[in-house]
Every structure is written in C-alpha cells, then in structure tokens.
Write an enzyme that holds these catalytic residues in place. Structure first.
Site, mmCIF file in Angstrom:
data_model
loop_
_atom_site.group_PDB
_atom_site.id
_atom_site.type_symbol
_atom_site.label_atom_id
_atom_site.label_comp_id
_atom_site.label_asym_id
_atom_site.label_seq_id
_atom_site.Cartn_x
_atom_site.Cartn_y
_atom_site.Cartn_z
ATOM 1 N N HIS A 124 -14.107 -3.528 1.613
ATOM 2 C CA HIS A 124 -12.964 -4.178 1.292
ATOM 3 C C HIS A 124 -13.153 -5.665 1.202
ATOM 4 C CE1 HIS A 124 -8.733 -5.810 1.991
ATOM 5 N NE2 HIS A 124 -8.574 -4.599 1.185
ATOM 6 N N GLN A 204 -9.252 2.088 7.271
ATOM 7 C CA GLN A 204 -8.765 3.290 6.785
ATOM 8 C C GLN A 204 -9.120 4.696 7.416
ATOM 9 O OE1 GLN A 204 -7.141 3.450 3.864
ATOM 10 N NE2 GLN A 204 -7.137 1.393 3.462
ATOM 11 N N LYS A 227 -1.176 0.174 8.578
ATOM 12 C CA LYS A 227 -1.813 1.302 7.782
ATOM 13 C C LYS A 227 -1.796 2.675 8.901
ATOM 14 C CE LYS A 227 -5.133 -1.337 5.128
ATOM 15 N NZ LYS A 227 -4.393 -1.340 3.815
ATOM 16 N N CYS A 365 -9.105 -4.211 -3.960
ATOM 17 C CA CYS A 365 -9.459 -5.460 -3.070
ATOM 18 C C CYS A 365 -11.129 -4.832 -2.768
ATOM 19 C CB CYS A 365 -9.002 -5.516 -1.886
ATOM 20 S SG CYS A 365 -7.277 -6.242 -2.108
#
Ligand code: PLP
Length: 407
Positions: A124, A204, A227, A365
């Site tokens: 990212h 993530q 997230k 991104c």
C-alpha cells in the site's frame, strides 16, 4: 459463542440491515474500512455520555476513569497480539500514522546516506511513501521484492536484495489488492540473521487471523482500528520494548515529555514518549471493544469462515467466465480483485452500486501493483466476517446483469 452464528453476527452490525436504492446493502468494501458492531458503537456513546475527560493530566474523577479505560484498552491490544508488555503498544492515528512514526524514528536512529531499506512490490502507498521520503531526506536507497503474476512474493530474490547496508525491511502481512498472505515469519527470520529490523504492516491481516508478535519474533507491527471493526482515527505501533527504547520520539508536545526547560527537554517513558498531545483515547477504548468482540467469537473461527467464503467466491467468479482475477496466490485472504471482460471498472462499479453492492474501484492505493499488471485499476470485493455466500451469489447475479447490459 459456541459456533459461528452468522445471523447473530449480522444483527450485531446495525449498518447492514439498511437498504440502499431500495436494495439490501451488500457491503464488500471491508478492505477500505469495516462496519462497527453494537458493542463498539455503545462504548463510544457511553464514553461521551459518561466518561469523557482528557487522560493522564487530571486529578479529578472523570480524568481518572478515562485514563484507566485508556490503559485498559492498551492491555486489551497487548493481549490480542500477545505482546510481552503493554508499554510495547503505542497508540497512533492509524496504520499510516504508525508507518510515518516508524519511518521517522527508525530513520533518525539508523539511516544515513547509502543505507538500504527493502519493501515489496505489493505494498500500500502507506508502506512505500514514508520510506521514500526517508530515503530522500537521508540519501538512502529503496529496494523492492518483486511478486510473480499470481501475486506471490518472489522469495528466491530476497537473499540477493540484502547487503551489508540493509537496515530495515517493511512488508505487508496481507496485500490489500491481491489478498496474498506473505510468509512473514520466514521473512523476519531471514532479516534477523542479517541484523535487519522488520516492520510488519498488518492493516489487512489483523482482522482475519490471530497474530502472535512473540511467535513471529516481529520487531514492529502496525494496524488501524477502523479496519478491525473499531473506530477511525486510532491505530497501533507494536514494537519490542528494547527497540522502542532506542528510538527517538516522532512528534513533540504534551504528554511525551518528562522535564521541559528552554535549555533541554527529557522524554517520558514508553509508550508515552511516542504519544504526543491529546490522543484519540475514545478511539482506543472503542478499538478495544472491537477486539473483545472478535475474541468472543474466536479469531480461528473467523479465519475459517472467511476462508470458506473466499474459496466459494473464487469458485463462483470462475464459473461466471470472462472474469480476470488479480491475486491467485495459494495462500490468500478474503480479497477478490477482478475485471469483468473488457467492461470498464467504473461502469461496472456504478451498476454494482445501483444494485446495493458496495465494492471498491481503482488502484486501492497500490499503484505499483497496477503497474505490474499494466492496468489502471480493478474492482475489489473484500470480504469480512459478516458477509455470506448469498451475498456472493448476488454479486455474481449483478455480474451477469452487467455483462448483458454491455453485450
Ligand atoms: N497498509 C495497508 C496494507 C492497507 O490496506 C491500508 C489501508 O487500506 C493502509 C496501510 C493504510 O491504512 P490507514 O488508511 O488506516 O492508515
């Protein structure tokens, strides 16, 4: 919870029960941000109604309560990632804030002209640009671990990237675009044998599987609250105590100091040395509520459920035909990046939207990933613990509709 009760889980997330354009909302934009369960919403509301007060600096009841809850949240994070000490948990504004903190402080301590920093091709922008800025400031060199066309890191290339000048390696645990789960334990071990410190971007991964920083022997690990079903504006730097002790602070201001005079300032102890100013203490408490919520369900159950959903989704997309999937690594998390034939992603995204399906469209991104494939972006459906097979079936129905419209 005895088993993974998807009906109950969905009921815990108020946002999911609404309709958009008169269609049930299907929320597949979880890689960007996740929805919040009732316990997180409640704790934030209760905090504003009953507890709100600036932490650490007050002698009054509310400030004391607020401070206790903030420090309890730190302990919850420590437990969640199995850090050794709660002073190894620094609260930040999010993954981006965490990576900027680390690139600055590590840069000040360890980087000079000619030194080298390694990242991967699938990062990212938040795990590229701060390191590039550091390289520009110090005259250091950024090196890149490439990935193959399945989205698997070319680990055989890694040994050749290390030199005696390599100081830091920073890599995503899971790619936000390809879903690849990188072999971080192996990467950390390889780096450590060469005296290189490793930063893990867990933005993530933290929401998809249990993470144990001690078992990984991670030097630093970062993630965002929003997230992982928590509030926005809160994140974490985990760092080994002895490493954090060595680093200079990132930002100056209140709370991060011990004694301030115009001649010299001394800094507070860990973790406060890295928490300048009024932090997002309500965000921290909200994030802790999210972690408790996930712990009650069980991270292993969540991981198993999401893996099942991912494989169902990959199989269904394949059955649709004329779908190009980006990211087909054998070890993969619940992210589906794809093209539908030659239909422009923005056209497809718009029709998904009108059918009540929220997907992300664009580069996510991660422009270097797009450059690798020679594309301008993808559609991305990123799955979370509250998504279902029925929603994936509905996504496929929408794909058929899109194909018919553009035939
Ligand atoms: N790293 C990865 C892998 C991400 O997916 C993201 C956000 O999508 C970030 C970093 C940045 O996270 P934040 O915007 O919460 O700071």
């Amino acid at each position: 919870m005895a088993e993974f009760d998807i009906t109950q889980i969905r009921a815990d997330f108020p946002v999911l029960s609404q309709k958009v354009y008169n269609k049930p909302l299907v929320y597949f934009d979880n890689g960007a941000t996740t929805q919040k369960p009732r316990p997180v919403i409640d704790v934030v509301q209760r905090y504003y109604e009953k507890t709100n007060s600036s932490i650490h600096r007050g002698v009054h009841y509310l400030s004391d309560q607020a401070t206790n809850e903030y420090e309890a949240a730190r302990e919850t994070v420590r437990r969640f990632i199995n850090a050794r000490e709660s002073r190894e948990i620094v609260f930040t504004s999010g993954t981006t804030g965490s990576l900027n903190l680390l690139s600055f402080s590590l840069g000040e301590k360890y980087i000079s002209a000619g030194d080298e920093i390694i990242v991967s091709e699938m990062e990212h922008h938040a795990n590229i640009v701060p390191w590039q800025m550091l390289c520009e400031r110090k005259g250091a060199i950024l090196k890149v671990i490439p990935f193959d066309d399945r989205g698997v890191l070319q680990m055989d290339m890694l040994p050749g990237l290390f030199t005696p000048r390599t100081r830091i390696l920073s890599v995503a645990h899971i790619s936000n675009t390809l879903g690849t789960i990188n072999p971080i334990k192996e990467i950390i071990a390889m780096a450590h044998t060469r005296g290189v410190q490793v930063v893990i971007d867990a933005a993530q991964s933290i929401q998809h599987a249990a993470i144990d920083v001690q078992a990984l022997d991670a030097d630093y690990l970062v993630f965002s609250g929003h997230k992982i079903y928590g509030p926005t504006g809160i994140g974490v730097v985990y760092g080994k105590e002895k490493l954090l002790e060595e680093l200079p602070p990132y930002q100056g201001g209140g709370d991060m100091v011990d004694v301030v005079t115009f001649e010299k300032t001394t800094y507070n102890e860990l973790p406060y040395k890295f928490e300048a100013g009024t932090t997002n203490y309500i965000g921290a408490v909200g994030m802790a509520a999210a972690l408790d919520y996930l712990t009650a369900i069980g991270m292993d159950r969540i991981a198993a459920y999401e893996q099942d959903l991912l494989h169902y989704g990959m199989q269904k997309l394949e059955e649709e035909g004329d779908i190009r999937l980006f990211g087909t690594a054998p070890d993969k998390a619940s992210i589906l990046s794809f093209h539908i034939g030659t239909i422009h992603m923005l056209d497809a995204g718009m029709i998904f939207d009108k059918m009540g399906i929220a997907v992300r469209v664009g580069t996510h991104c991660a422009q270097p990933v797009m450059q690798h494939f020679g594309i301008t972006g993808t559609l991305r459906a990123s799955l979370a613990l509250y998504n279902t097979r029925e929603e994936i079936d509905y996504l496929c129905k929408a794909i058929r509709q899109i194909k018919t419209m553009f035939a």
